[in-house]
Motif scaffolding. Structure first.
Motif, PDB file in Angstrom:
ATOM      1  N   ALA A  56       0.795  -1.189  -0.023  1.00  0.00           N
ATOM      2  CA  ALA A  56       0.070   0.095   0.011  1.00  0.00           C
ATOM      3  C   ALA A  56       0.861   1.400   0.038  1.00  0.00           C
ATOM      4  O   ALA A  56       0.609   2.223  -0.750  1.00  0.00           O
ATOM      5  CB  ALA A  56      -0.933  -0.018   1.165  1.00  0.00           C
ATOM      6  N   ILE A  57       2.012   1.331   0.924  1.00  0.00           N
ATOM      7  CA  ILE A  57       2.710   2.461   1.003  1.00  0.00           C
ATOM      8  C   ILE A  57       3.551   2.611  -0.389  1.00  0.00           C
ATOM      9  O   ILE A  57       3.602   3.871  -0.836  1.00  0.00           O
ATOM     10  CB  ILE A  57       3.844   2.400   1.893  1.00  0.00           C
ATOM     11  CG1 ILE A  57       2.899   2.373   3.448  1.00  0.00           C
ATOM     12  CG2 ILE A  57       4.922   3.335   2.180  1.00  0.00           C
ATOM     13  CD1 ILE A  57       3.772   1.953   4.580  1.00  0.00           C
ATOM     14  N   ARG A  58       4.061   1.471  -0.857  1.00  0.00           N
ATOM     15  CA  ARG A  58       4.813   1.855  -2.073  1.00  0.00           C
ATOM     16  C   ARG A  58       3.815   2.107  -3.389  1.00  0.00           C
ATOM     17  O   ARG A  58       4.396   2.401  -4.384  1.00  0.00           O
ATOM     18  CB  ARG A  58       5.708   0.386  -2.355  1.00  0.00           C
ATOM     19  CG  ARG A  58       6.672   0.516  -1.259  1.00  0.00           C
ATOM     20  CD  ARG A  58       7.851  -0.327  -1.385  1.00  0.00           C
ATOM     21  NE  ARG A  58       8.713  -0.339  -0.213  1.00  0.00           N
ATOM     22  CZ  ARG A  58       9.726  -1.387  -0.029  1.00  0.00           C
ATOM     23  NH1 ARG A  58       9.962  -2.317  -0.947  1.00  0.00           N
ATOM     24  NH2 ARG A  58      10.448  -1.249   0.985  1.00  0.00           N
ATOM     25  N   ASN A  59       2.703   1.798  -3.236  1.00  0.00           N
ATOM     26  CA  ASN A  59       1.566   2.294  -4.163  1.00  0.00           C
ATOM     27  C   ASN A  59       1.013   3.773  -3.659  1.00  0.00           C
ATOM     28  O   ASN A  59       0.033   4.209  -4.505  1.00  0.00           O
ATOM     29  CB  ASN A  59       0.449   1.404  -4.264  1.00  0.00           C
ATOM     30  CG  ASN A  59       0.722   0.083  -5.081  1.00  0.00           C
ATOM     31  OD1 ASN A  59       1.549  -0.035  -6.182  1.00  0.00           O
ATOM     32  ND2 ASN A  59       0.102  -1.081  -4.487  1.00  0.00           N
ATOM     33  N   GLY A  60       1.592   4.479  -2.873  1.00  0.00           N
ATOM     34  CA  GLY A  60       1.384   5.761  -2.688  1.00  0.00           C
ATOM     35  C   GLY A  60       0.195   6.077  -1.770  1.00  0.00           C
ATOM     36  O   GLY A  60       0.072   7.198  -1.434  1.00  0.00           O
ATOM     37  N   ALA A  61      -0.070   5.065  -0.782  1.00  0.00           N
ATOM     38  CA  ALA A  61      -0.968   5.389   0.390  1.00  0.00           C
ATOM     39  C   ALA A  61      -0.746   6.248   1.146  1.00  0.00           C
ATOM     40  O   ALA A  61       0.524   6.635   1.636  1.00  0.00           O
ATOM     41  CB  ALA A  61      -1.332   3.956   1.100  1.00  0.00           C
TER      42      ALA A  61
END
Ligand code: SAM
Length: 355
Positions: free
Chosen positions: A312-317
């Protein structure tokens, strides 16, 4: 997107829950799970690497490690902990692998302690690096440590840890005490035929020292299930053995979410704790979740359910989306482990989860 029911009920890992999905989770703070348990304790694995290879933890000495790029960076980890704090998490425990092997640990602890809402940071360690680090870690905001010490016999200790030096562990214990990392807790995983003959000597440490000595039932994590099934020594058996030798043990005041049942030997300065996850589980008062070094929230130590925060974080969350995911994960936390029904965790070993 609805969650597949099987992922909630079974042992299939949840590899990714989209942050935007509408979820049945509560938005109260602190977060409570679907069974009404308040979940406010996050155990954070900082690395899956360790400088020891304890036989009940690491199945083979040459266990492969996650590549560096798979691990959460310090910025990613801080984002997760800020979001967890917003969801009501108050206590952190740093573990591993061996948490003191994490680069820039002192700076990381200082940054974690500065996060609003984080009230306490503890660490579980083998103590080998504490002579160098205990003072700086305390100054950075570490409150206390649990130290693993499975034998008082240097030869036995070397066998159990596959090469560790007991003298170096003791140096770490004394460094922790001198640095004020109180209350000091020592942990031993007891395995029949390995170190169960030493429980009287281990417990006797509390006669002279104001420490808490904790006996942990060996758990069947991936790779050590055979050793654990054959080697488990129940807390009830240990209590009976100790009482037969020392006399009646006095129960201490029990903190509700503490997995250790607490007793005191007659006249002792310190306390004894018994963690009986296998024979007398404490799931009803569970208040914790685990974050793996590669960024998964692991919902129950002895089950395989996970929520992938790193993806999620590396997808920009955003912070708010990570908080939403954490609340969702809290909601999905299983009631308890399934050891009596034959459910055994398959996904990860203890060195990835941190105990
Ligand atoms: N390296 C650190 C240490 O030695 O304490 C932290 C990581 S270690 C995985 C965390 C805790 O898990 C230790 O207290 C260890 O004894 C415990 N542990 C490891 N394998 C276990 C098992 N199979 N059953 C019960 N406890 C275990």
């Amino acid at each position: 997107m609805a969650l597949p029911p099987k992922a909630i009920q079974g042992t299939v890992p949840l590899t990714f829950v989209a942050p935007h999905q509408t979820a049945p989770y509560a938005t109260d703070t602190p977060a409570h799970d679907a069974y009404g348990r308040r979940i406010d304790y996050l155990r954070v694995s900082l690395t899956d690497r360790c400088n020891l290879r304890c036989v009940y933890c690491v199945p083979t000495p040459d266990l492969p490690h996650a590549p560096h790029a798979a691990l959460l960076t310090n910025d990613e980890l801080l984002l997760v902990v800020r979001a967890a704090a917003a969801a009501g998490f108050r206590k952190l425990r740093l573990t591993g692998g061996e948490p003191t092997l994490r680069h820039e640990l002192v700076e990381l602890i200082r940054a974690l302690k500065a996060i609003p809402g984080i009230e306490q940071i503890a660490m579980t360690t083998n103590a080998l690096r504490l002579p160098k680090l205990a003072g700086p870690l305390k100054a950075a905001g570490l409150d206390r440590v649990n130290i693993s010490i499975d034998s008082l016999d240097p030869v036995k200790f070397r066998q159990i840890s596959r090469g560790g030096s007991l003298a170096e562990v003791w140096a770490g214990v004394h460094a922790a005490a001198a640095a004020g990392l109180h209350p000091l807790k020592l942990n031993a995983v007891i395995v029949r035929g390995m170190n169960d003959a030493e429980v009287l000597q281990l417990a006797a440490l509390t006669l002279e020292h104001p420490w808490e000595f904790r006996f942990i039932e060996v758990m069947p994590l991936r790779g050590v299930a055979g050793l654990a099934e054959e080697g488990v020594v129940s807390s009830a058996e240990l209590l009976a053995r100790l009482a037969a030798h020392f006399g009646t043990l006095e129960p201490c005041e029990q903190k509700r979410a503490d997995p250790a049942r607490c007793y005191r030997l007659p006249g002792a300065q310190g306390k004894l704790g018994f963690i009986s996850a296998v024979t007398d589980p404490f799931c009803a008062t569970c208040n914790r979740m685990r974050l793996t070094a590669d960024g998964r929230l692991h919902l129950c130590l002895l089950r395989d359910h996970e929520v992938d925060l790193r993806a999620a974080i590396r997808n920009g969350a955003s912070h708010a989306e990570v908080e939403q995911l954490i609340r969702h994960a809290v909601h999905l936390k299983p009631w308890g482990h399934g050891l009596p029904e034959g459910v055994r965790p398959q996904l990860r070993g203890m060195a990835e989860l941190g105990g």
